[in-house]
Design a protein around this motif. Structure first.
Motif, PDB file in Angstrom:
ATOM      1  N   ASP A  20      54.512 -36.012  49.800  1.00  0.00           N
ATOM      2  CA  ASP A  20      54.867 -37.376  50.190  1.00  0.00           C
ATOM      3  C   ASP A  20      55.100 -37.554  51.689  1.00  0.00           C
ATOM      4  N   ILE A  21      54.559 -36.674  52.509  1.00  0.00           N
ATOM      5  CA  ILE A  21      54.804 -36.806  53.948  1.00  0.00           C
ATOM      6  C   ILE A  21      53.988 -37.961  54.530  1.00  0.00           C
ATOM      7  N   HIS A  22      54.632 -38.726  55.391  1.00  0.00           N
ATOM      8  CA  HIS A  22      53.978 -39.867  56.048  1.00  0.00           C
ATOM      9  C   HIS A  22      54.151 -39.676  57.548  1.00  0.00           C
ATOM     10  N   VAL A  23      53.072 -39.281  58.204  1.00  0.00           N
ATOM     11  CA  VAL A  23      53.076 -39.121  59.651  1.00  0.00           C
ATOM     12  C   VAL A  23      51.995 -40.002  60.255  1.00  0.00           C
ATOM     13  N   SER A  24      52.380 -40.720  61.304  1.00  0.00           N
ATOM     14  CA  SER A  24      51.416 -41.490  62.089  1.00  0.00           C
ATOM     15  C   SER A  24      50.982 -40.619  63.255  1.00  0.00           C
ATOM     16  N   ILE A  25      49.691 -40.669  63.552  1.00  0.00           N
ATOM     17  CA  ILE A  25      49.103 -39.811  64.585  1.00  0.00           C
ATOM     18  C   ILE A  25      48.253 -40.675  65.512  1.00  0.00           C
ATOM     19  N   ALA A  26      48.322 -40.374  66.804  1.00  0.00           N
ATOM     20  CA  ALA A  26      47.421 -40.983  67.789  1.00  0.00           C
ATOM     21  C   ALA A  26      46.863 -39.853  68.652  1.00  0.00           C
ATOM     22  N   LEU A  27      45.560 -39.897  68.900  1.00  0.00           N
ATOM     23  CA  LEU A  27      44.876 -38.857  69.671  1.00  0.00           C
ATOM     24  C   LEU A  27      44.140 -39.477  70.847  1.00  0.00           C
ATOM     25  N   ALA A  28      44.223 -38.808  71.996  1.00  0.00           N
ATOM     26  CA  ALA A  28      43.452 -39.191  73.190  1.00  0.00           C
ATOM     27  C   ALA A  28      43.226 -37.930  74.002  1.00  0.00           C
ATOM     28  N   ASN A  29      42.223 -37.966  74.838  1.00  0.00           N
ATOM     29  CA  ASN A  29      41.942 -36.822  75.705  1.00  0.00           C
ATOM     30  C   ASN A  29      42.198 -37.162  77.159  1.00  0.00           C
ATOM     31  N   SER A  30      42.591 -36.134  77.898  1.00  0.00           N
ATOM     32  CA  SER A  30      42.591 -36.156  79.347  1.00  0.00           C
ATOM     33  C   SER A  30      41.778 -34.931  79.729  1.00  0.00           C
ATOM     34  N   GLY A  31      40.528 -35.140  80.103  1.00  0.00           N
ATOM     35  CA  GLY A  31      39.622 -34.012  80.301  1.00  0.00           C
ATOM     36  C   GLY A  31      39.385 -33.323  78.969  1.00  0.00           C
ATOM     37  N   ASP A  32      39.457 -32.011  78.986  1.00  0.00           N
ATOM     38  CA  ASP A  32      39.223 -31.250  77.753  1.00  0.00           C
ATOM     39  C   ASP A  32      40.480 -31.055  76.917  1.00  0.00           C
ATOM     40  N   VAL A  33      41.640 -31.499  77.420  1.00  0.00           N
ATOM     41  CA  VAL A  33      42.890 -31.345  76.672  1.00  0.00           C
ATOM     42  C   VAL A  33      43.158 -32.613  75.871  1.00  0.00           C
ATOM     43  N   GLN A  34      43.412 -32.414  74.586  1.00  0.00           N
ATOM     44  CA  GLN A  34      43.726 -33.544  73.716  1.00  0.00           C
ATOM     45  C   GLN A  34      45.241 -33.699  73.639  1.00  0.00           C
ATOM     46  N   LEU A  35      45.693 -34.938  73.671  1.00  0.00           N
ATOM     47  CA  LEU A  35      47.103 -35.256  73.458  1.00  0.00           C
ATOM     48  C   LEU A  35      47.236 -35.826  72.054  1.00  0.00           C
ATOM     49  N   GLU A  36      48.261 -35.381  71.357  1.00  0.00           N
ATOM     50  CA  GLU A  36      48.524 -35.861  70.000  1.00  0.00           C
ATOM     51  C   GLU A  36      49.943 -36.399  69.958  1.00  0.00           C
ATOM     52  N   LEU A  37      50.078 -37.684  69.660  1.00  0.00           N
ATOM     53  CA  LEU A  37      51.383 -38.292  69.448  1.00  0.00           C
ATOM     54  C   LEU A  37      51.656 -38.294  67.950  1.00  0.00           C
ATOM     55  N   ILE A  38      52.874 -37.904  67.569  1.00  0.00           N
ATOM     56  CA  ILE A  38      53.227 -37.761  66.154  1.00  0.00           C
ATOM     57  C   ILE A  38      54.546 -38.484  65.908  1.00  0.00           C
ATOM     58  N   GLN A  39      54.546 -39.404  64.952  1.00  0.00           N
ATOM     59  CA  GLN A  39      55.790 -40.033  64.504  1.00  0.00           C
ATOM     60  C   GLN A  39      55.890 -39.862  63.001  1.00  0.00           C
ATOM     61  N   GLN A  40      56.932 -39.177  62.557  1.00  0.00           N
ATOM     62  CA  GLN A  40      57.146 -39.039  61.119  1.00  0.00           C
ATOM     63  C   GLN A  40      57.893 -40.263  60.627  1.00  0.00           C
ATOM     64  N   ARG A  41      57.402 -40.849  59.529  1.00  0.00           N
ATOM     65  CA  ARG A  41      57.963 -42.104  59.022  1.00  0.00           C
ATOM     66  C   ARG A  41      58.616 -41.944  57.644  1.00  0.00           C
ATOM     67  N   CYS A  42      59.058 -40.736  57.329  1.00  0.00           N
ATOM     68  CA  CYS A  42      59.689 -40.474  56.034  1.00  0.00           C
ATOM     69  C   CYS A  42      60.733 -39.373  56.219  1.00  0.00           C
ATOM     70  N   THR A  43      61.422 -39.046  55.143  1.00  0.00           N
ATOM     71  CA  THR A  43      62.476 -38.025  55.218  1.00  0.00           C
ATOM     72  C   THR A  43      62.024 -36.663  54.690  1.00  0.00           C
ATOM     73  N   THR A  44      60.735 -36.503  54.443  1.00  0.00           N
ATOM     74  CA  THR A  44      60.210 -35.219  53.980  1.00  0.00           C
ATOM     75  C   THR A  44      60.545 -34.126  55.000  1.00  0.00           C
ATOM     76  N   PRO A  45      61.037 -32.982  54.547  1.00  0.00           N
ATOM     77  CA  PRO A  45      61.325 -31.898  55.490  1.00  0.00           C
ATOM     78  C   PRO A  45      60.059 -31.472  56.237  1.00  0.00           C
ATOM     79  N   SER A  46      60.204 -31.264  57.556  1.00  0.00           N
ATOM     80  CA  SER A  46      59.078 -30.838  58.382  1.00  0.00           C
ATOM     81  C   SER A  46      59.609 -30.280  59.695  1.00  0.00           C
ATOM     82  N   MET A  47      58.756 -29.612  60.427  1.00  0.00           N
ATOM     83  CA  MET A  47      59.116 -29.118  61.746  1.00  0.00           C
ATOM     84  C   MET A  47      59.267 -30.270  62.739  1.00  0.00           C
ATOM     85  N   TYR A  48      58.620 -31.399  62.481  1.00  0.00           N
ATOM     86  CA  TYR A  48      58.789 -32.572  63.341  1.00  0.00           C
ATOM     87  C   TYR A  48      60.227 -33.094  63.231  1.00  0.00           C
TER      88      TYR A  48
END
Length: 176
Positions: free
Chosen positions: A54-82
């Motif tokens: 039941d994990i609900h995570v919102s993700i956004a991805l963009a690159n700066s050159g060859d490095v990708q940036l990943e934004l992560i927002q967890q929208r639930c109370t499921t246990p996670s490292m986030y």
């Protein structure tokens, strides 16, 4: 490059407000476009050996050159490292990621050398694992199996960033 995990390909940034984070990266840093999904489609997710469907995570991805940036927002109370990261009072870089083709071999080597799996999952794009050994905030290591599907998506995101003119900064659908 990490001899153990492969090239650093992505910086994972755990945030409390993904919309505000995208806005910051677009307006202040001029990085984009961002490819956003409200709920990452996972076929499996486990945290510290326990499966959670039941994990609900919102993700956004963009690159700066060859490095990708990943934004992560967890929208639930499921246990996670986030959630652990935020509960410890942190927000920002939570992990760096490599994308090895030889995922199984590298994961086996990591576990044999003492790394512990903190969380892992699977999706239509392929498997991923977060290794629990965090020396200080921002040093969790993720490996994402570089499958053909993941390569197509990540290549399209990187290509969209080349010569991006600032238009259409948030795209609410990932490339296929």
């Amino acid at each position: 490059m990490s001899r153990r995990f492969g090239d650093l390909r992505q910086i994972g940034i755990v945030v409390r407000d993904i919309e505000a984070a995208m806005k910051h990266w677009i307006e202040v840093c001029a990085v984009g476009p961002w490819f956003y999904t409200d709920k990452l489609a996972l076929t499996e997710f486990s945290y510290r050996g326990t499966r959670h469907d039941d994990i609900h995570v919102s993700i956004a991805l963009a690159n700066s050159g060859d490095v990708q940036l990943e934004l992560i927002q967890q929208r639930c109370t499921t246990p996670s490292m986030y959630r652990d990261f935020l509960a410890a009072g942190h927000e920002g870089m939570q992990h760096w990621s490599s994308w090895p083709v030889d995922y199984d071999d590298r994961l086996l080597q990591a576990v044999r050398s003492g790394y512990v799996i903190g969380q892992h999952g699977d999706s239509a794009r392929g498997r991923f694992v977060y290794l629990q050994d965090e020396g200080h905030p921002g040093t969790v290591i993720e490996m994402a199996h570089m499958t053909d599907a993941r390569r197509r998506i990540f290549d399209a995101i990187r290509a969209a960033a080349v010569d991006w003119d600032g238009s259409d900064p948030i795209r609410r659908q990932w490339p296929t």
